[in-house]
Design a protein around this motif. Structure first.
Motif, PDB file in Angstrom:
ATOM      1  N   PRO A   2       1.024  -1.306   0.193  1.00 27.53           N
ATOM      2  CA  PRO A   2      -0.114   0.143   0.099  1.00 27.53           C
ATOM      3  C   PRO A   2       1.116   1.865   0.356  1.00 27.53           C
ATOM      4  N   LEU A   3       2.171   1.197   1.031  1.00 34.17           N
ATOM      5  CA  LEU A   3       2.534   2.162   1.148  1.00 34.17           C
ATOM      6  C   LEU A   3       4.250   2.021   1.413  1.00 34.17           C
ATOM      7  N   PHE A   4       4.631   2.048   0.854  1.00 29.23           N
ATOM      8  CA  PHE A   4       6.587   2.574   1.205  1.00 29.23           C
ATOM      9  C   PHE A   4       7.128   3.707   0.793  1.00 29.23           C
ATOM     10  N   VAL A  73      10.622  10.414  -0.256  1.00 30.38           N
ATOM     11  CA  VAL A  73      10.021   9.416  -1.704  1.00 30.38           C
ATOM     12  C   VAL A  73       9.178   8.849  -1.044  1.00 30.38           C
ATOM     13  N   PHE A  74       7.691   8.375  -1.980  1.00 29.07           N
ATOM     14  CA  PHE A  74       7.059   7.960  -1.385  1.00 29.07           C
ATOM     15  C   PHE A  74       6.476   6.656  -2.507  1.00 29.07           C
ATOM     16  N   HIS A  75       6.560   5.923  -2.549  1.00 38.08           N
ATOM     17  CA  HIS A  75       5.614   4.966  -3.709  1.00 38.08           C
ATOM     18  C   HIS A  75       4.031   4.221  -2.946  1.00 38.08           C
ATOM     19  N   VAL A  80      -3.991   4.002  -2.400  1.00 39.06           N
ATOM     20  CA  VAL A  80      -3.944   4.743  -1.842  1.00 39.06           C
ATOM     21  C   VAL A  80      -4.723   6.246  -1.872  1.00 39.06           C
ATOM     22  N   ALA A  81      -4.087   6.123  -3.531  1.00 41.11           N
ATOM     23  CA  ALA A  81      -4.298   6.932  -4.167  1.00 41.11           C
ATOM     24  C   ALA A  81      -5.473   7.314  -4.373  1.00 41.11           C
ATOM     25  N   GLY A 123       5.636   4.833  14.369  1.00 41.74           N
ATOM     26  CA  GLY A 123       4.799   2.751  14.365  1.00 41.74           C
ATOM     27  C   GLY A 123       4.233   3.429  13.144  1.00 41.74           C
ATOM     28  N   ARG A 124       4.013   3.995  12.295  1.00 41.03           N
ATOM     29  CA  ARG A 124       3.340   4.161  10.864  1.00 41.03           C
ATOM     30  C   ARG A 124       3.591   3.108  10.069  1.00 41.03           C
ATOM     31  N   GLU A 125       2.675   2.574   9.101  1.00 38.64           N
ATOM     32  CA  GLU A 125       2.811   1.439   8.416  1.00 38.64           C
ATOM     33  C   GLU A 125       3.462   1.896   7.117  1.00 38.64           C
ATOM     34  N   VAL A 126       4.492   1.624   6.574  1.00 38.66           N
ATOM     35  CA  VAL A 126       5.076   1.579   5.819  1.00 38.66           C
ATOM     36  C   VAL A 126       5.245   0.355   4.310  1.00 38.66           C
TER      37      VAL A 126
END
Length: 126
Positions: A2-4, A73-75, A80-81, A123-126
Motif C-alpha cells: 500500500p505505501l513505502f 519519496v513515497f511509493h 492509496v491514491a 509507529g506508522r505502517e510503510v
C-alpha cells in the motif's frame, strides 16, 4: 504494497537509470537541484517541488551535487491514491505520466505539515 516511503539527504552513490514502477511515485524535493526525465519529458528544477509519476512511466531523477539536497519519496498503489480525493482531483492523476508542481504559499505549508506529521509518527505502517 500500500505505501513505502523513505527520506534521503545524500546523493546516489551509483548513476541513476531509467526505470518504472507498477505503482505511483511521489517525490517531494525540499531543496536541491534536480533534472527529471520521464517518457521523453525533461524538467530542470530546484526544490521545493513535488513530482508525481504515474505507474509504468519510465523516469529518472538526476540529482545535482549540491550541498542542500533533501527528498522524501513515497511509493503507493491506486487504492492509496484514491484516499487523496480531499486534496486533489484523483481523476487527473490518471491523465499525465508525470506531474510537476513547484511548492509555494499554502501548498508549500500544507505539504511540509504533512511531511512533519509523517516523520513524527514512528509507529506508522510503510
Amino acid at each position: 504494497m500500500p505505501l513505502f516511503a523513505f527520506h534521503r539527504k545524500e546523493h546516489w552513490l551509483v548513476e541513476p537509470y531509467l526505470h518504472f514502477h507498477i505503482h505511483y511515485e511521489l517525490d517531494v524535493i525540499r531543496s536541491g537541484e534536480i533534472t527529471i526525465i520521464a517518457n521523453g519529458t525533461r524538467i530542470y528544477s530546484r526544490g521545493p517541488c513535488v513530482i508525481l509519476y504515474k505507474p509504468y512511466c519510465y523516469h529518472v531523477n538526476v540529482d545535482h551535487k549540491t550541498d542542500d539536497y533533501d527528498i522524501n519519496v513515497f511509493h503507493f498503489n491506486s487504492e492509496v491514491a484514491s484516499e487523496f480525493s480531499n486534496y486533489v482531483r484523483v481523476d487527473e492523476l490518471y491523465q499525465s505520466n508525470v506531474t510537476y508542481l513547484p511548492l509555494e504559499g499554502e501548498l508549500y505549508d500544507e505539504v511540509m505539515s504533512l511531511l512533519g506529521a509523517f516523520s513524527e509518527s514512528p509507529g506508522r505502517e510503510v
